[in-house]
Design a protein around this motif. Structure first.
Motif, PDB file in Angstrom:
ATOM      1  N   ALA A 178      12.972  -6.015 -17.070  1.00 31.05           N
ATOM      2  CA  ALA A 178      13.909  -5.268 -18.142  1.00 31.05           C
ATOM      3  C   ALA A 178      14.480  -6.220 -19.266  1.00 31.05           C
ATOM      4  CB  ALA A 178      15.115  -4.326 -17.664  1.00 31.05           C
ATOM      5  N   GLU A 179      14.386  -5.723 -20.405  1.00 31.70           N
ATOM      6  CA  GLU A 179      15.249  -6.804 -21.364  1.00 31.70           C
ATOM      7  C   GLU A 179      16.761  -6.428 -21.449  1.00 31.70           C
ATOM      8  OE1 GLU A 179      15.718  -7.350 -26.149  1.00 31.70           O
ATOM      9  OE2 GLU A 179      14.817  -5.363 -25.296  1.00 31.70           O
ATOM     10  N   VAL A 180      17.502  -7.457 -20.849  1.00 31.19           N
ATOM     11  CA  VAL A 180      18.949  -7.698 -20.781  1.00 31.19           C
ATOM     12  C   VAL A 180      19.521  -8.709 -21.657  1.00 31.19           C
ATOM     13  CG1 VAL A 180      20.887  -7.548 -19.312  1.00 31.19           C
ATOM     14  CG2 VAL A 180      18.670  -6.593 -18.558  1.00 31.19           C
ATOM     15  N   PHE A 181      20.165  -8.210 -22.543  1.00 32.96           N
ATOM     16  CA  PHE A 181      20.634  -9.450 -23.619  1.00 32.96           C
ATOM     17  C   PHE A 181      22.381  -9.231 -23.621  1.00 32.96           C
ATOM     18  CE2 PHE A 181      19.498  -5.735 -26.027  1.00 32.96           C
ATOM     19  CZ  PHE A 181      20.462  -5.708 -27.061  1.00 32.96           C
ATOM     20  N   THR A 182      22.798 -10.437 -24.216  1.00 40.64           N
ATOM     21  CA  THR A 182      24.089 -10.259 -24.393  1.00 40.64           C
ATOM     22  C   THR A 182      24.276  -9.651 -25.920  1.00 40.64           C
ATOM     23  OG1 THR A 182      24.715 -12.182 -23.199  1.00 40.64           O
ATOM     24  CG2 THR A 182      26.244 -11.837 -24.741  1.00 40.64           C
ATOM     25  N   LYS A 183      25.117  -8.376 -25.581  1.00 37.77           N
ATOM     26  CA  LYS A 183      25.399  -7.684 -26.815  1.00 37.77           C
ATOM     27  C   LYS A 183      26.337  -8.287 -27.689  1.00 37.77           C
ATOM     28  CE  LYS A 183      26.115  -4.737 -30.023  1.00 37.77           C
ATOM     29  NZ  LYS A 183      25.072  -4.739 -31.331  1.00 37.77           N
ATOM     30  N   SER A 184      27.544  -8.650 -27.028  1.00 41.12           N
ATOM     31  CA  SER A 184      28.701  -8.854 -27.771  1.00 41.12           C
ATOM     32  C   SER A 184      29.532  -9.823 -26.944  1.00 41.12           C
ATOM     33  CB  SER A 184      29.512  -8.019 -28.239  1.00 41.12           C
ATOM     34  OG  SER A 184      30.577  -7.960 -29.141  1.00 41.12           O
ATOM     35  N   GLN A 185      30.574 -10.523 -27.353  1.00 35.98           N
ATOM     36  CA  GLN A 185      31.555 -11.530 -26.832  1.00 35.98           C
ATOM     37  C   GLN A 185      32.504 -10.646 -26.013  1.00 35.98           C
ATOM     38  OE1 GLN A 185      29.928 -14.569 -26.666  1.00 35.98           O
ATOM     39  NE2 GLN A 185      28.676 -13.231 -27.834  1.00 35.98           N
ATOM     40  N   PRO A 186      33.097 -11.062 -24.809  1.00 33.81           N
ATOM     41  CA  PRO A 186      34.340 -10.200 -24.101  1.00 33.81           C
ATOM     42  C   PRO A 186      35.427 -10.320 -25.229  1.00 33.81           C
ATOM     43  CG  PRO A 186      33.417 -12.099 -22.666  1.00 33.81           C
ATOM     44  CD  PRO A 186      32.773 -12.049 -24.109  1.00 33.81           C
ATOM     45  N   MET A 187      36.125  -9.144 -25.412  1.00 36.90           N
ATOM     46  CA  MET A 187      37.154  -9.027 -26.254  1.00 36.90           C
ATOM     47  C   MET A 187      36.807  -8.484 -27.603  1.00 36.90           C
ATOM     48  SD  MET A 187      39.952  -9.161 -24.457  1.00 36.90           S
ATOM     49  CE  MET A 187      41.294  -9.299 -25.780  1.00 36.90           C
ATOM     50  N   SER A 188      35.590  -8.720 -27.951  1.00 40.29           N
ATOM     51  CA  SER A 188      35.156  -8.438 -29.274  1.00 40.29           C
ATOM     52  C   SER A 188      34.659  -6.942 -29.720  1.00 40.29           C
ATOM     53  CB  SER A 188      33.861  -9.174 -29.726  1.00 40.29           C
ATOM     54  OG  SER A 188      32.606  -8.843 -28.986  1.00 40.29           O
ATOM     55  N   ALA A 189      34.477  -6.046 -28.642  1.00 41.85           N
ATOM     56  CA  ALA A 189      34.176  -4.753 -28.783  1.00 41.85           C
ATOM     57  C   ALA A 189      35.251  -4.044 -29.453  1.00 41.85           C
ATOM     58  CB  ALA A 189      33.710  -4.201 -27.642  1.00 41.85           C
ATOM     59  N   VAL A 190      34.759  -3.045 -30.446  1.00 43.52           N
ATOM     60  CA  VAL A 190      36.077  -2.128 -31.165  1.00 43.52           C
ATOM     61  C   VAL A 190      35.811  -0.733 -30.476  1.00 43.52           C
ATOM     62  CG1 VAL A 190      35.859  -3.525 -33.223  1.00 43.52           C
ATOM     63  CG2 VAL A 190      34.522  -1.489 -33.163  1.00 43.52           C
ATOM     64  N   GLY A 191      36.971  -0.019 -30.438  1.00 48.39           N
ATOM     65  CA  GLY A 191      37.108   1.212 -30.089  1.00 48.39           C
ATOM     66  C   GLY A 191      37.116   2.392 -31.180  1.00 48.39           C
ATOM     67  N   LEU A 192      37.283   3.585 -30.763  1.00 48.50           N
ATOM     68  CA  LEU A 192      37.401   4.819 -31.672  1.00 48.50           C
ATOM     69  C   LEU A 192      38.216   4.713 -32.824  1.00 48.50           C
ATOM     70  CD1 LEU A 192      37.519   8.751 -30.744  1.00 48.50           C
ATOM     71  CD2 LEU A 192      39.096   7.518 -32.090  1.00 48.50           C
ATOM     72  N   GLY A 193      37.604   4.905 -33.844  1.00 48.09           N
ATOM     73  CA  GLY A 193      38.395   4.859 -35.019  1.00 48.09           C
ATOM     74  C   GLY A 193      38.214   3.434 -35.874  1.00 48.09           C
ATOM     75  N   HIS A 194      37.904   2.475 -35.127  1.00 51.53           N
ATOM     76  CA  HIS A 194      37.641   1.102 -36.018  1.00 51.53           C
ATOM     77  C   HIS A 194      36.339   1.101 -36.740  1.00 51.53           C
ATOM     78  CE1 HIS A 194      37.453  -3.186 -36.562  1.00 51.53           C
ATOM     79  NE2 HIS A 194      38.556  -3.347 -36.089  1.00 51.53           N
ATOM     80  N   ARG A 195      36.200   0.516 -37.851  1.00 51.94           N
ATOM     81  CA  ARG A 195      35.027   0.452 -38.357  1.00 51.94           C
ATOM     82  C   ARG A 195      33.782  -0.291 -37.613  1.00 51.94           C
ATOM     83  NH1 ARG A 195      34.943   1.517 -44.464  1.00 51.94           N
ATOM     84  NH2 ARG A 195      36.711   3.020 -44.881  1.00 51.94           N
ATOM     85  N   VAL A 196      32.683  -0.021 -37.640  1.00 50.97           N
ATOM     86  CA  VAL A 196      31.602  -0.821 -37.030  1.00 50.97           C
ATOM     87  C   VAL A 196      31.076  -1.587 -38.191  1.00 50.97           C
ATOM     88  CG1 VAL A 196      31.098   0.647 -35.193  1.00 50.97           C
ATOM     89  CG2 VAL A 196      30.015   1.077 -37.196  1.00 50.97           C
ATOM     90  N   GLY A 197      30.389  -2.963 -37.714  1.00 47.91           N
ATOM     91  CA  GLY A 197      30.033  -3.732 -38.871  1.00 47.91           C
ATOM     92  C   GLY A 197      28.189  -3.846 -39.052  1.00 47.91           C
ATOM     93  N   ILE A 198      28.004  -3.929 -40.266  1.00 47.81           N
ATOM     94  CA  ILE A 198      26.510  -4.195 -40.588  1.00 47.81           C
ATOM     95  C   ILE A 198      26.459  -5.496 -41.179  1.00 47.81           C
ATOM     96  CG2 ILE A 198      24.558  -3.413 -41.741  1.00 47.81           C
ATOM     97  CD1 ILE A 198      25.063  -1.492 -39.577  1.00 47.81           C
ATOM     98  N   HIS A 199      25.602  -6.394 -40.886  1.00 44.58           N
ATOM     99  CA  HIS A 199      25.564  -7.837 -41.735  1.00 44.58           C
ATOM    100  C   HIS A 199      25.238  -7.297 -43.108  1.00 44.58           C
ATOM    101  CE1 HIS A 199      24.272 -11.758 -42.624  1.00 44.58           C
ATOM    102  NE2 HIS A 199      24.977 -12.182 -41.628  1.00 44.58           N
TER     103      HIS A 199
END
Length: 389
Positions: A178-199
């Motif tokens: 399977a492809e398993v990759f690191t999506k993001s760093q610990p503590m960096s995920a945002v929750g409900l209501g926060h804006r999500v980012g596009i480069h």
């Protein structure tokens, strides 16, 4: 039962939903559970969310934790939508902290075919429609019954190599690994209501609605939640070696609203049967509806956990694991044949009745509130919270 709210699971009883909320007075996170329509502080049970998931008797400990109401769940959910991560306001955080944030790619046949198209198009959305027709005519569009790594899969691989349409995405889609990759760093995920980012450099991108497993350090799945594995199709399409740039940017990973703990009414079989809906609404009047059915996944969720953690790799703080998506963003938005891409201010809702709803608004990563509260800040906060500090 919980007071009904459109962002909450409709059938999860008391103490089965756990998460993190930002305390604007303490300037740090509190661990919480949902009990009788209120968020109750359970921070006395463990210093971190990752540590909380290590208890074998977690549901018992949470149920026996004394009442410590902070605020009404409905008030916090509504405030989270307005706060967009403002540290001066109560708001939900992603329900994870020190865990690694991992993701599985190409776990559904439809998304696998789209990855092949991305690769062949080299990030050019205008070529996608023609390539989609060509690739589908060669290999079909229903590979859901094909077991990855099987003799049948190997035979298909040999045929595709002969036809000169083999792809690295087909390798992880139907091959043994399977492809398993690191999506993001610990503590960096945002929750409900926060804006999500596009480069800001991306012109072809999309949300990826996924189920996310909360896994402890021993590889035990303790519960599940929802996630948005924000994806830049043009960046990854240019080269798979740009996966880091395509996947890991400021606020490019959303998780929430809560982790629903496994119990007699909700377990891994429940996850296997989930249908996750995606709703995108733009200020231009655009509306997209889609469904990702977990029963169409090519690799079992527990197999994906086993390919992530084992003798070859340990995660002492546990990990959050995105399971991949069936969603294939082919609906045209701006021009015919170009498929879907985000516009700024799109509202993305990822939902399923048993896990609730994750809602975020889209912006570019350079305009979103910078990520500043990392692991070091969390440790400093925990020191300040000690009695007598």
């Amino acid at each position: 039962m919980n007071e009904f709210h459109p962002f909450l699971p409709q059938d999860a009883g008391n103490d089965r939903l756990i998460g993190r909320v930002w305390d604007p007075d303490a300037q740090g996170p509190r661990l919480v559970t949902v009990r009788d329509g209120m968020l109750h502080d359970i921070s006395t049970l463990a210093p971190t969310f990752s540590a909380l998931l290590e208890f074998d008797d977690l549901t018992t400990r949470i149920a026996q934790a004394p009442d410590a109401p902070l605020l009404a769940v409905s008030d916090c959910l509504e405030a989270s939508l307005d706060a967009e991560g403002d540290p001066a306001t109560w708001h939900l955080l992603a329900p994870c902290d020190l865990q690694a944030i991992k993701a599985c790619g190409v776990t559904f046949a439809s998304s696998m075919l789209e990855r092949v198209i991305e690769e062949q198009a080299r990030g050019d959305s205008q070529k996608a429609a023609t390539l989609r027709e060509t690739v589908t005519s060669l290999i079909g569009d229903d590979l859901s019954r094909l077991t990855p790594g099987s003799a049948e899969a190997e035979a298909l691989k040999a045929k595709l190599v002969e036809l000169d349409v083999w792809s690295q995405y087909l390798e992880v889609g139907i091959g043994p690994d399977a492809e398993v990759f690191t999506k993001s760093q610990p503590m960096s995920a945002v929750g409900l209501g926060h804006r999500v980012g596009i480069h800001p450099a991306s012109k072809w991108n999309n949300p990826e609605p996924e189920v996310v497993l909360a896994v402890d350090s021993r590889g035990q799945v303790r519960g599940a939640t929802l996630g948005n594995d924000v994806n830049l199709r043009d960046v990854e399409g240019r080269s798979a070696l740009l996966l880091g740039k395509a996947k890991d940017n400021n606020a490019s990973c959303a998780i929430g609203p809560f982790v629903r703990l496994f119990d007699d009414d909700f377990d891994i079989d429940s996850v296997r049967a989930l249908e996750v809906t995606l709703d995108v609404r733009g200020e231009d009047g655009f509306h997209l509806d889609a469904v990702s059915s977990m029963n169409q996944i090519s690799r079992d969720p527990l197999d994906l956990v086993g390919q992530t953690l084992g003798a070859h790799h340990q995660y002492p703080d546990g990990f959050m694991l995105f399971l991949g998506t069936l969603f294939a963003p082919t609906q045209d938005r701006d021009t015919q044949g170009s498929g879907f891409t985000h516009h700024l201010e799109d509202v993305v809702t990822i939902a399923t009745p048993t896990l609730g709803a994750l809602v975020n608004r889209v912006d570019t990563s350079d305009r979103i509130r910078p990520w500043q509260f990392g692991s070091g800040a969390l440790l400093s906060y925990l020191v300040r919270q000690r009695p007598g500090a």
